[in-house]
Design an enzyme around this catalytic site. Structure first.
Site, short mmCIF file in Angstrom:
data_model
loop_
_atom_site.label_atom_id
_atom_site.label_comp_id
_atom_site.label_asym_id
_atom_site.label_seq_id
_atom_site.Cartn_x
_atom_site.Cartn_y
_atom_site.Cartn_z
N GLU A 277 14.64 29.65 41.04
CA GLU A 277 13.60 30.10 39.79
C GLU A 277 13.47 29.03 38.77
O GLU A 277 14.67 28.72 38.04
CB GLU A 277 13.95 31.32 39.27
CG GLU A 277 13.90 32.57 39.93
CD GLU A 277 13.98 33.77 39.16
OE1 GLU A 277 13.23 34.56 38.66
OE2 GLU A 277 15.13 34.03 38.36
N HIS B 225 21.40 34.30 36.62
CA HIS B 225 20.01 34.45 36.25
C HIS B 225 19.73 33.24 34.99
O HIS B 225 20.94 33.39 34.23
CB HIS B 225 19.36 35.77 36.10
CG HIS B 225 17.91 35.54 35.84
ND1 HIS B 225 17.33 35.25 34.64
CD2 HIS B 225 16.79 35.94 36.66
CE1 HIS B 225 16.01 35.11 34.73
NE2 HIS B 225 15.56 35.73 35.83
#
Length: 234
Positions: free
Chosen positions: A159, A90
């Site tokens: 993302e 992430h």
């Protein structure tokens, strides 16, 4: 491909609210949601995994069985809780916690050997996006080059960093183009999710893009009713 919804609580959910959320979600969903709905609480928000209607995962783990790793949890801790799903890569861990590509590869390889389901996150920053689509493609290709793209338990989440927590999602055209490119790189059986300021208002449209196999959702998932609404779009 069946669409997927994932909730990432980050470090925002009070512990007891997280526990209540998980129990209530279990009551709401049905067994057919198990492989379609995922929830990633923080460490204190995790519970022993007896859930049958959704998949419970961890936001992070250190790539060792156990040992002298102050402040970390390891594979043994997750296995004791019967958790076998993990986020890796992430952008908040890459940027804020300085996790390097070599360390992410070490994590990936370790948990691949444990047969964990891995949700591997990639995404470009605004500077790269502003250089044009060719730069974006090169950036994302580099983020994927050190991991086994044929691993059968892999899910990839795209993302764009500039869209995370900014309330500025990528345009539908940007998502379409970027996912189309990534689909050419990935194994055709690997689900490809979109994340980045996903909310109740835009989730259905984004899910309508053929190359989007699901959503990784941050703050919009922190209220259970919002997450249930997004699940209804699957």
């Amino acid at each position: 491909m069946t669409k997927i919804a994932m909730a990432n609580f980050k470090s925002a959910m009070p512990i007891f609210k997280s526990h209540a959320y998980l129990k209530e979600l279990e009551k709401t969903l049905k067994p057919q949601h198990f492989d379609r709905v995922f929830v990633f609480p923080d460490f204190l928000g995790l519970l022993p995994n007896s859930f049958l209607h959704f998949t419970l995962g961890a936001q992070n783990a250190y790539p060792r069985d156990c040992g002298a790793f102050t402040g970390e949890i390891t594979s043994k801790h997750l296995e004791e809780l019967k958790i076998h799903t993990l986020l890796i890569g992430h952008s908040e861990r890459r940027t804020l916690l300085k996790e390097s590509p070599s360390f992410l590869k070490e994590k990936f390889d370790f948990f691949k050997d444990k047969n964990f389901k891995i949700v591997y996150c990639i995404g470009e920053d605004l500077t790269t996006r502003e250089k044009g689509f060719r730069a974006v493609k090169e950036f994302l290709s580099e983020q994927l080059e050190n991991i086994d793209l044929n691993y059968s338990n892999l899910i990839v989440a795209y993302e764009p960093i500039w869209a995370i927590g900014t309330k500025k999602s990528a345009s539908l055209e940007d998502i379409y183009l970027t996912h189309g490119f990534l689909k050419q790189i990935l194994n055709q059986k690997t689900p490809l999710l979109y994340g980045g300021s996903v909310n109740v208002q835009n989730a259905k449209e984004i899910l309508g893009i053929d190359s989007v196999d699901g959503l990784l959702i941050g703050s919009a998932s922190w209220e259970l009713e919002n997450f249930k609404t997004i699940i209804s779009f699957l």
